[in-house]
Design a protein around this motif. Structure first.
Motif, PDB file in Angstrom:
ATOM      1  N   LEU A  94      14.174  -7.219  -2.816  1.00  0.00           N
ATOM      2  CA  LEU A  94      14.643  -8.278  -1.919  1.00  0.00           C
ATOM      3  C   LEU A  94      14.056  -9.635  -2.309  1.00  0.00           C
ATOM      4  O   LEU A  94      14.716 -10.670  -2.163  1.00  0.00           O
ATOM      5  CB  LEU A  94      14.278  -7.944  -0.469  1.00  0.00           C
ATOM      6  N   ALA A  95      12.816  -9.620  -2.823  1.00  0.00           N
ATOM      7  CA  ALA A  95      12.198 -10.870  -3.271  1.00  0.00           C
ATOM      8  C   ALA A  95      12.982 -11.458  -4.447  1.00  0.00           C
ATOM      9  O   ALA A  95      13.226 -12.673  -4.505  1.00  0.00           O
ATOM     10  CB  ALA A  95      10.742 -10.614  -3.680  1.00  0.00           C
ATOM     11  N   VAL A  96      13.401 -10.604  -5.374  1.00  0.00           N
ATOM     12  CA  VAL A  96      14.202 -11.063  -6.513  1.00  0.00           C
ATOM     13  C   VAL A  96      15.560 -11.564  -6.034  1.00  0.00           C
ATOM     14  O   VAL A  96      16.054 -12.616  -6.488  1.00  0.00           O
ATOM     15  CB  VAL A  96      14.391  -9.926  -7.540  1.00  0.00           C
ATOM     16  N   LEU A  97      16.157 -10.820  -5.118  1.00  0.00           N
ATOM     17  CA  LEU A  97      17.475 -11.213  -4.601  1.00  0.00           C
ATOM     18  C   LEU A  97      17.395 -12.517  -3.801  1.00  0.00           C
ATOM     19  O   LEU A  97      18.349 -13.310  -3.792  1.00  0.00           O
ATOM     20  CB  LEU A  97      18.052 -10.100  -3.737  1.00  0.00           C
ATOM     21  N   ALA A  98      16.264 -12.744  -3.128  1.00  0.00           N
ATOM     22  CA  ALA A  98      16.100 -13.986  -2.360  1.00  0.00           C
ATOM     23  C   ALA A  98      16.103 -15.196  -3.290  1.00  0.00           C
ATOM     24  O   ALA A  98      16.678 -16.250  -2.967  1.00  0.00           O
ATOM     25  CB  ALA A  98      14.795 -13.938  -1.562  1.00  0.00           C
ATOM     26  N   VAL A  99      15.480 -15.044  -4.446  1.00  0.00           N
ATOM     27  CA  VAL A  99      15.455 -16.132  -5.432  1.00  0.00           C
ATOM     28  C   VAL A  99      16.851 -16.363  -6.015  1.00  0.00           C
ATOM     29  O   VAL A  99      17.249 -17.498  -6.285  1.00  0.00           O
ATOM     30  CB  VAL A  99      14.450 -15.817  -6.564  1.00  0.00           C
ATOM     31  N   ASN A 100      17.598 -15.264  -6.177  1.00  0.00           N
ATOM     32  CA  ASN A 100      18.937 -15.346  -6.786  1.00  0.00           C
ATOM     33  C   ASN A 100      20.043 -15.154  -5.747  1.00  0.00           C
ATOM     34  O   ASN A 100      21.111 -14.632  -6.067  1.00  0.00           O
ATOM     35  CB  ASN A 100      19.064 -14.277  -7.882  1.00  0.00           C
ATOM     36  N   TRP A 101      19.804 -15.620  -4.546  1.00  0.00           N
ATOM     37  CA  TRP A 101      20.731 -15.333  -3.450  1.00  0.00           C
ATOM     38  C   TRP A 101      22.145 -15.868  -3.701  1.00  0.00           C
ATOM     39  O   TRP A 101      23.125 -15.302  -3.234  1.00  0.00           O
ATOM     40  CB  TRP A 101      20.183 -15.893  -2.134  1.00  0.00           C
ATOM     41  N   ARG A 102      22.244 -16.952  -4.460  1.00  0.00           N
ATOM     42  CA  ARG A 102      23.578 -17.515  -4.744  1.00  0.00           C
ATOM     43  C   ARG A 102      24.431 -16.569  -5.591  1.00  0.00           C
ATOM     44  O   ARG A 102      25.656 -16.696  -5.617  1.00  0.00           O
ATOM     45  CB  ARG A 102      23.438 -18.852  -5.466  1.00  0.00           C
ATOM     46  N   ASN A 103      23.782 -15.639  -6.294  1.00  0.00           N
ATOM     47  CA  ASN A 103      24.514 -14.748  -7.197  1.00  0.00           C
ATOM     48  C   ASN A 103      24.868 -13.401  -6.570  1.00  0.00           C
ATOM     49  O   ASN A 103      25.520 -12.579  -7.210  1.00  0.00           O
ATOM     50  CB  ASN A 103      23.688 -14.494  -8.465  1.00  0.00           C
ATOM     51  N   ILE A 104      24.417 -13.180  -5.329  1.00  0.00           N
ATOM     52  CA  ILE A 104      24.642 -11.866  -4.705  1.00  0.00           C
ATOM     53  C   ILE A 104      26.134 -11.605  -4.491  1.00  0.00           C
ATOM     54  O   ILE A 104      26.638 -10.513  -4.758  1.00  0.00           O
ATOM     55  CB  ILE A 104      23.871 -11.751  -3.371  1.00  0.00           C
ATOM     56  N   GLY A 105      26.843 -12.618  -3.998  1.00  0.00           N
ATOM     57  CA  GLY A 105      28.282 -12.452  -3.776  1.00  0.00           C
ATOM     58  C   GLY A 105      29.004 -12.129  -5.065  1.00  0.00           C
ATOM     59  O   GLY A 105      29.877 -11.243  -5.106  1.00  0.00           O
ATOM     60  N   ASN A 106      28.635 -12.830  -6.133  1.00  0.00           N
ATOM     61  CA  ASN A 106      29.252 -12.569  -7.433  1.00  0.00           C
ATOM     62  C   ASN A 106      28.896 -11.180  -7.945  1.00  0.00           C
ATOM     63  O   ASN A 106      29.707 -10.534  -8.611  1.00  0.00           O
ATOM     64  CB  ASN A 106      28.791 -13.625  -8.439  1.00  0.00           C
ATOM     65  N   ALA A 107      27.689 -10.714  -7.626  1.00  0.00           N
ATOM     66  CA  ALA A 107      27.264  -9.374  -8.055  1.00  0.00           C
ATOM     67  C   ALA A 107      28.158  -8.308  -7.423  1.00  0.00           C
ATOM     68  O   ALA A 107      28.627  -7.379  -8.103  1.00  0.00           O
ATOM     69  CB  ALA A 107      25.810  -9.135  -7.673  1.00  0.00           C
ATOM     70  N   PHE A 108      28.427  -8.452  -6.127  1.00  0.00           N
ATOM     71  CA  PHE A 108      29.317  -7.500  -5.457  1.00  0.00           C
ATOM     72  C   PHE A 108      30.737  -7.608  -6.007  1.00  0.00           C
ATOM     73  O   PHE A 108      31.433  -6.599  -6.166  1.00  0.00           O
ATOM     74  CB  PHE A 108      29.315  -7.742  -3.942  1.00  0.00           C
ATOM     75  N   ALA A 109      31.165  -8.830  -6.297  1.00  0.00           N
ATOM     76  CA  ALA A 109      32.507  -9.030  -6.863  1.00  0.00           C
ATOM     77  C   ALA A 109      32.625  -8.310  -8.198  1.00  0.00           C
ATOM     78  O   ALA A 109      33.640  -7.649  -8.479  1.00  0.00           O
ATOM     79  CB  ALA A 109      32.785 -10.519  -7.025  1.00  0.00           C
ATOM     80  N   GLN A 110      31.591  -8.410  -9.029  1.00  0.00           N
ATOM     81  CA  GLN A 110      31.612  -7.722 -10.328  1.00  0.00           C
ATOM     82  C   GLN A 110      31.680  -6.213 -10.145  1.00  0.00           C
ATOM     83  O   GLN A 110      32.418  -5.521 -10.860  1.00  0.00           O
ATOM     84  CB  GLN A 110      30.371  -8.090 -11.141  1.00  0.00           C
ATOM     85  N   ILE A 111      30.925  -5.696  -9.185  1.00  0.00           N
ATOM     86  CA  ILE A 111      30.909  -4.245  -8.950  1.00  0.00           C
ATOM     87  C   ILE A 111      32.309  -3.743  -8.604  1.00  0.00           C
ATOM     88  O   ILE A 111      32.783  -2.735  -9.142  1.00  0.00           O
ATOM     89  CB  ILE A 111      29.913  -3.886  -7.836  1.00  0.00           C
ATOM     90  N   PHE A 112      32.995  -4.455  -7.710  1.00  0.00           N
ATOM     91  CA  PHE A 112      34.304  -3.986  -7.257  1.00  0.00           C
ATOM     92  C   PHE A 112      35.416  -4.273  -8.270  1.00  0.00           C
ATOM     93  O   PHE A 112      36.259  -3.417  -8.531  1.00  0.00           O
ATOM     94  CB  PHE A 112      34.652  -4.624  -5.899  1.00  0.00           C
ATOM     95  N   VAL A 113      35.411  -5.466  -8.856  1.00  0.00           N
ATOM     96  CA  VAL A 113      36.480  -5.824  -9.795  1.00  0.00           C
ATOM     97  C   VAL A 113      36.344  -5.056 -11.104  1.00  0.00           C
ATOM     98  O   VAL A 113      37.318  -4.507 -11.630  1.00  0.00           O
ATOM     99  CB  VAL A 113      36.490  -7.343 -10.067  1.00  0.00           C
ATOM    100  N   LEU A 114      35.130  -5.002 -11.637  1.00  0.00           N
ATOM    101  CA  LEU A 114      34.929  -4.361 -12.926  1.00  0.00           C
ATOM    102  C   LEU A 114      35.023  -2.838 -12.861  1.00  0.00           C
ATOM    103  O   LEU A 114      35.078  -2.173 -13.884  1.00  0.00           O
ATOM    104  CB  LEU A 114      33.583  -4.776 -13.524  1.00  0.00           C
ATOM    105  N   ALA A 115      35.045  -2.285 -11.663  1.00  0.00           N
ATOM    106  CA  ALA A 115      35.238  -0.836 -11.530  1.00  0.00           C
ATOM    107  C   ALA A 115      36.642  -0.446 -11.964  1.00  0.00           C
ATOM    108  O   ALA A 115      36.881   0.687 -12.407  1.00  0.00           O
ATOM    109  CB  ALA A 115      34.997  -0.394 -10.086  1.00  0.00           C
ATOM    110  N   PHE A 116      37.590  -1.389 -11.848  1.00  0.00           N
ATOM    111  CA  PHE A 116      38.985  -1.106 -12.192  1.00  0.00           C
ATOM    112  C   PHE A 116      39.471  -1.889 -13.414  1.00  0.00           C
ATOM    113  O   PHE A 116      40.479  -1.547 -14.018  1.00  0.00           O
ATOM    114  CB  PHE A 116      39.885  -1.425 -10.992  1.00  0.00           C
ATOM    115  N   ASN A 117      38.726  -2.949 -13.753  1.00  0.00           N
ATOM    116  CA  ASN A 117      39.090  -3.756 -14.914  1.00  0.00           C
ATOM    117  C   ASN A 117      37.808  -4.310 -15.534  1.00  0.00           C
ATOM    118  O   ASN A 117      37.434  -5.456 -15.288  1.00  0.00           O
ATOM    119  CB  ASN A 117      40.023  -4.898 -14.504  1.00  0.00           C
ATOM    120  N   PRO A 118      37.122  -3.507 -16.334  1.00  0.00           N
ATOM    121  CA  PRO A 118      35.798  -3.876 -16.862  1.00  0.00           C
ATOM    122  C   PRO A 118      35.744  -5.192 -17.632  1.00  0.00           C
ATOM    123  O   PRO A 118      34.688  -5.789 -17.735  1.00  0.00           O
ATOM    124  CB  PRO A 118      35.455  -2.694 -17.782  1.00  0.00           C
TER     125      PRO A 118
END
Length: 459
Positions: free
Chosen positions: A230-254
């Motif tokens: 959580l400490a790492v994610l707090a520093v990179n909080w702006r990238n969390i939304g993009n991280a979830f987007a990558q997980i869902f989008v790249l699951a079907f189109n890497p």
């Protein structure tokens, strides 16, 4: 030796990349449907049962078993291991961030499988040499009489002793040794001897001491790792939304987004995600039922509900933390894989202290797995050879822990994977054959009937 290594890789390729993906996922879907999405309906009950009863110093385990939380802690101790760091990182590095979605999918259905395993372990637990014990060998033999049942049970016992008790614990101690060498420059052999000494002290105390240790170490290690993440994610909080987007989008189109892994395909993402996820949470493998059989509960399904939360903690919390840290920090672009990839991610925020953090987490994760896997092997050693063989088994495990700390264990890890896969087959044959018993128990439990099944109902 090279011939053996090639044979093992071929067998693992067939089992983990093909056969077990369908068998394990298919079993999870089957029980999800038959039990009417029990992992959704009973999730709140399971969370309340687990987190409403956390005790760092609970009632002592005895010949009648251990508390429900101690049983879960012992199971989670084995589930949450180096795979939650190195396994997740490897899946992302090779299959792309989309592999994480397939880990979640496999874990969701795996929760129904482990509910069934724990319920059966409770239903068919027995008393041997004055002590409560249970696990796949007992429900397999309860269903299949005669030589076939003895063969299936014996095959499972041999596979789990080799996979977890010996080879699996070698790679766990190797992970600790490597992490401490990178972080502190300590000779891996010294680390291995220290780990073996502490493990020996716990082994000597039997199930009572194992339960006492796991109920303390599991909550501490989980909280430590989650807070660091959580400490790492707090520093990179702006990238969390993009991280979830990558997980869902790249699951079907890497290859749809920047940061996708070159050469990754949907098939590869699915294969790596499901395989690593199932290996991490152990749903369907037949390992954790040994712990859940020991729980002192009023009805078998009570422990089934608790067991589901073990998979949730392993995959949806701990493993997901690793994934989000790696993706949000952009560590994937370093080209590293395995534990090194996770270290790069934490180092981006903690600096060189990231290596120390991972080393400490590896110590907790791998050591708790050594304790859990030892216990699972011990149950099967008793089944095959009797109580007198436990001391010899304990000594062998200690030797393997020391050896593993200083060896290059790629072949040992591959062989551990192979025997892990092989023990799934007899376990799921037993679980699927007894699916009717699980359904009957579940219906009784939900209707408030806590009476045990009669003999004719156990078929």
């Amino acid at each position: 030796m090279e011939v053996i290594a090639n044979i093992v890789k071929v067998v693992n390729g067939f089992l983990w990349d093909f056969a077990l993906l369908f068998l394990l996922c298919g079993t999870g879907i089957y029980f999800t449907v038959r039990l009417r999405f029990v992992q959704v309906r009973k999730f709140k009950q399971g969370m309340k049962a687990v987190f409403g009863n956390i005790k760092l110093r609970g009632d002592k385990a005895n010949e009648d078993g251990m508390s429900s939380f101690q049983s879960l802690a012992t199971a989670v101790a084995a589930q949450v291991g180096t795979g939650n760091i190195a396994g997740a990182a490897t899946a992302i590095a090779s299959g792309g961030p989309g592999a994480i979605l397939w880990m979640w999918v496999s874990a969701f259905f795996g929760m129904a499988t482990i509910y069934s395993e724990a319920t059966l372990a409770q239903q068919f637990k027995t008393r041997v040499d004055g002590e409560i014990t249970g696990g796949p060998v007992y429900y397999i033999k309860a269903k299949f009489k005669g030589k076939f049942g003895k063969f299936l049970a014996g095959f499972f016992s041999v596979a789990i002793i080799l996979a977890l008790g010996f080879m699996g614990n070698m790679v766990q101690s190797n992970s600790i040794g490597d992490a401490f060498y990178i972080a502190f420059g300590i000779n891996p052999l010294i680390v291995g001897i220290c780990v073996a000494a502490i493990a020996a002290f716990i082994f000597i105390g039997g199930a009572k001491r194992i339960a006492s240790v796991t109920e303390k170490i599991v909550p501490i290690m989980a909280v430590l790792y989650v807070l660091g993440s959580l400490a790492v994610l707090a520093v990179n909080w702006r990238n969390i939304g993009n991280a979830f987007a990558q997980i869902f989008v790249l699951a079907f189109n890497p290859q749809a987004m920047a940061g996708g892994v070159i050469g990754a395909t949907v098939q590869k993402a699915v294969r790596l995600g499901v395989a690593r996820g199932l290996f991490s949470n152990e749903a369907g493998m037949g390992s954790t039922p040994h712990a859940h059989a020991m729980a002192k509960v009023k009805h078998p399904c009570e422990q089934g509900v608790v067991a589901m939360i073990g998979v949730f903690i392993d995959t949806f919390i701990v493993l997901t933390m690793t994934a989000l840290v790696i993706i949000s920090t952009g560590a994937l672009s370093t080209g590293a894989t395995g534990a090194a990839l996770a270290q790069n991610a934490f180092n981006s925020v903690f600096g060189s202290a990231g290596n120390i953090f991972i080393a400490i987490c590896m110590l907790f994760f791998a050591f708790s797995t050594i304790v859990g896997w030892y216990f699972f092997g011990e149950v099967n050693v008793k089944y095959l050879f009797g109580k007198k063989a436990v001391k010899f088994y304990s000594l062998l495990v200690i030797v393997f822990v020391i050896l593993g700390s200083m060896m290059k264990v790629s072949l040992v890890w591959d062989m551990s994977d192979m025997f892990n896969a092989l023990m799934v087959i007899p376990n799921l044959i037993g679980v699927l054959a007894l699916s009717g018993v699980v359904v009957k128990l579940n219906k009784r439990y939900e209707s408030g009937n806590l009476e045990p099944l009669e003999l004719e109902d156990k078929k």
